[in-house]
Design a protein around this motif. Structure first.
Motif, PDB file in Angstrom:
ATOM      1  N   ARG A  64     108.801  54.617  14.592  1.00 24.25           N
ATOM      2  CA  ARG A  64     108.916  55.316  13.308  1.00 24.25           C
ATOM      3  C   ARG A  64     110.389  55.428  12.933  1.00 24.25           C
ATOM      4  NH1 ARG A  64     109.962  60.112  10.880  1.00 24.25           N
ATOM      5  NH2 ARG A  64     108.530  60.781   9.236  1.00 24.25           N
ATOM      6  N   LEU A  65     110.744  55.019  11.724  1.00 24.53           N
ATOM      7  CA  LEU A  65     112.110  55.134  11.232  1.00 24.53           C
ATOM      8  C   LEU A  65     112.160  56.092  10.042  1.00 24.53           C
ATOM      9  CD1 LEU A  65     113.311  51.395  11.192  1.00 24.53           C
ATOM     10  CD2 LEU A  65     113.669  53.101  12.991  1.00 24.53           C
ATOM     11  N   GLU A  85     104.771  52.486  11.577  1.00 22.28           N
ATOM     12  CA  GLU A  85     103.757  53.174  10.797  1.00 22.28           C
ATOM     13  C   GLU A  85     103.415  52.401   9.526  1.00 22.28           C
ATOM     14  OE1 GLU A  85     104.723  57.302  10.261  1.00 22.28           O
ATOM     15  OE2 GLU A  85     105.122  57.581  12.394  1.00 22.28           O
ATOM     16  N   ARG A  86     104.444  51.864   8.864  1.00 19.45           N
ATOM     17  CA  ARG A  86     104.220  51.082   7.650  1.00 19.45           C
ATOM     18  C   ARG A  86     103.416  49.822   7.975  1.00 19.45           C
ATOM     19  NH1 ARG A  86     103.424  51.898   2.772  1.00 19.45           N
ATOM     20  NH2 ARG A  86     101.607  50.673   3.375  1.00 19.45           N
ATOM     21  N   LEU A  87     103.700  49.212   9.104  1.00 19.40           N
ATOM     22  CA  LEU A  87     102.996  47.996   9.517  1.00 19.40           C
ATOM     23  C   LEU A  87     101.516  48.290   9.757  1.00 19.40           C
ATOM     24  CD1 LEU A  87     103.366  44.971  10.265  1.00 19.40           C
ATOM     25  CD2 LEU A  87     103.663  45.714  12.641  1.00 19.40           C
ATOM     26  N   HIS A  93      95.208  48.437   5.149  1.00 23.12           N
ATOM     27  CA  HIS A  93      94.935  47.981   3.785  1.00 23.12           C
ATOM     28  C   HIS A  93      94.149  46.679   3.783  1.00 23.12           C
ATOM     29  CE1 HIS A  93      96.684  50.614   0.807  1.00 23.12           C
ATOM     30  NE2 HIS A  93      97.791  50.731   1.509  1.00 23.12           N
ATOM     31  N   SER A  94      94.550  45.749   4.628  1.00 18.98           N
ATOM     32  CA  SER A  94      93.915  44.430   4.644  1.00 18.98           C
ATOM     33  C   SER A  94      92.517  44.467   5.241  1.00 18.98           C
ATOM     34  CB  SER A  94      94.788  43.431   5.411  1.00 18.98           C
ATOM     35  OG  SER A  94      94.849  43.752   6.789  1.00 18.98           O
ATOM     36  N   ARG A  95      92.206  45.507   6.025  1.00 15.10           N
ATOM     37  CA  ARG A  95      90.913  45.572   6.706  1.00 15.10           C
ATOM     38  C   ARG A  95      89.878  46.436   5.986  1.00 15.10           C
ATOM     39  NH1 ARG A  95      93.285  42.134   9.304  1.00 15.10           N
ATOM     40  NH2 ARG A  95      93.612  42.067  11.556  1.00 15.10           N
ATOM     41  N   ALA A  96      90.320  47.345   5.132  1.00 12.24           N
ATOM     42  CA  ALA A  96      89.403  48.312   4.516  1.00 12.24           C
ATOM     43  C   ALA A  96      88.401  47.626   3.602  1.00 12.24           C
ATOM     44  CB  ALA A  96      90.188  49.358   3.747  1.00 12.24           C
ATOM     45  N   THR A  97      87.145  48.008   3.712  1.00 14.85           N
ATOM     46  CA  THR A  97      86.107  47.437   2.853  1.00 14.85           C
ATOM     47  C   THR A  97      85.320  48.516   2.112  1.00 14.85           C
ATOM     48  OG1 THR A  97      84.598  47.357   4.756  1.00 14.85           O
ATOM     49  CG2 THR A  97      85.831  45.354   4.246  1.00 14.85           C
ATOM     50  N   GLU A 113     104.412  58.893   2.833  1.00 17.00           N
ATOM     51  CA  GLU A 113     105.436  58.906   1.788  1.00 17.00           C
ATOM     52  C   GLU A 113     106.077  60.283   1.571  1.00 17.00           C
ATOM     53  OE1 GLU A 113     106.793  56.509   0.214  1.00 17.00           O
ATOM     54  OE2 GLU A 113     105.509  54.872   0.897  1.00 17.00           O
ATOM     55  N   ILE A 114     105.303  61.353   1.684  1.00 19.45           N
ATOM     56  CA  ILE A 114     105.801  62.685   1.318  1.00 19.45           C
ATOM     57  C   ILE A 114     107.115  63.065   2.001  1.00 19.45           C
ATOM     58  CG2 ILE A 114     105.297  65.156   1.713  1.00 19.45           C
ATOM     59  CD1 ILE A 114     102.580  64.723   0.507  1.00 19.45           C
TER      60      ILE A 114
END
Length: 357
Positions: A64-65, A85-87, A93-97, A113-114
């Protein structure tokens, strides 16, 4: 950029592969919590030179940065920097259906993001206030409120999904329909076993996080009609807010009559130890009743030795280990027998295992 131990390096590479990126070089360092870049300045300069020579388009840091660290590293290297975390969020995102999985990921996005909003604003716009006389409103405050509103909206939508699930659970209780839940480290073979037990054909892959949403199917074991669920896999160093975002997906594990904790027996002992400990921590965070947990060693076809599995189990402190192969069917009949006894008698699992050992 990751830590030097082999387990962490292998997992970092798997994350990169699962995010459809190609790793062209791996840099390692013992500490990734230095203030300026996360890594030491010498290592950052080394990466800068490699990026310049190789034409690499991104730098991925397996930790985490903060926004400042990302900003500093991007300024130094001239390319996009992505932290762990971003990765993971990109993979999600790519897996969600399903709609619910997408909402859960969006909630995790907002929580990511917060804490970065105010720091990003300081880095990009300095300390001046917009508006007449410098008395206007910070852009960051507007963004912060937008994220808070978005979080409330997502939570409301997820609460609706939770209510529907609770009604379903209540109906199941009325029908006296027991639930079996498959849990384990990502890529431990949950979906493959699920397909074997239910004759389903859900997607399986060596990539991480192939399954993001819960799937439930009917299953008959030992003369008992039951339901079996396949859930999202666990991973080490998953931040609390991501676990929180997926609690609704994992809630079936909280109320399941039998929780099958799957361990990939084909991996080396150190890797198994780390993954098993991670799974136990997550189950503890979810407050899963340990008396309902039955440990299953998968991929027996790659090991081929009950003795080898017994040695691993002893190292982990697991009594009467159970081994299966979803590829060959080894141990499946025995597993169904143990589950059937557990569901039928509601006894402590160790007694059922001992009787069938």
């Amino acid at each position: 950029m990751t830590y030097p131990d082999s387990f962490t390096q292998d997992e970092a590479k798997s994350l990169v592969d699962s995010a459809d990126r190609q790793s062209i070089k791996v840099f390692t360092q013992k500490y990734l919590n230095r203030s300026q870049y996360g890594m030491g300045s010498g290592k950052a300069e080394e990466i800068k030179e490699f990026v310049k020579e190789s034409g690499a388009e991104q730098v991925i840091v397996d930790e985490r940065l903060t926004s400042r660290q990302i900003y500093n590293l991007e300024k130094l290297t001239g390319v996009q920097v992505i932290d762990r975390e971003r990765l993971i969020l990109d993979i999600f995102h790519s897996r969600a259906t399903t709609t619910e999985a997408k909402l859960q990921i969006e909630l995790a996005e907002v929580k990511y993001e917060i804490p970065r909003v105010r720091e990003n604003a300081r880095l990009t716009s300095g300390s001046e206030r917009p508006g007449k006389g410098g008395m206007g409103e910070y852009v960051v405050d507007v963004k912060f409120r937008e994220l808070k509103r978005r979080m409330s909206f997502i939570k409301e939508k997820l609460e609706g999904a939770k209510t529907a699930r609770e009604l379903y659970h209540q109906q199941r209780m009325k029908d006296n329909m027991p639930v079996i839940s498959l849990v384990g480290y990502t890529s431990s073979g949950k979906t493959t076993l699920f397909n074997m037990l239910t004759d389903e054909h859900r997607e399986t892959s060596s990539s991480l996080f192939t399954t993001l949403s819960t799937t439930t199917r009917a299953l008959k074991v030992g003369g008992t009609d039951a339901l079996i669920t396949d859930t999202v896999g666990f991973i080490s160093r998953l931040p609390t807010y991501m676990i929180d975002a997926f609690k609704s997906t994992l809630e079936e594990s909280l109320t399941a009559d039998v929780v099958l904790l799957l361990i990939d027996a084909a991996e080396d002992t150190q890797t198994i130890r780390i993954k098993y400990s991670t799974c136990l921590r997550v189950l503890e965070e979810l407050k899963v009743d340990r008396s309902r947990v039955l440990v299953i060693f998968t991929k027996y076809d790659k090991v081929g030795s009950e003795e080898a599995i017994s040695v691993i189990a002893k190292d982990l402190g697991i009594q009467s280990p159970m081994a299966v192969s979803s590829k060959t069917g080894y141990g499946i009949h025995k597993l169904k027998g143990i589950i059937g006894q557990c569901l039928g008698s509601k006894s402590v699992f160790s007694k059922a295992v001992a009787k069938n050992a």
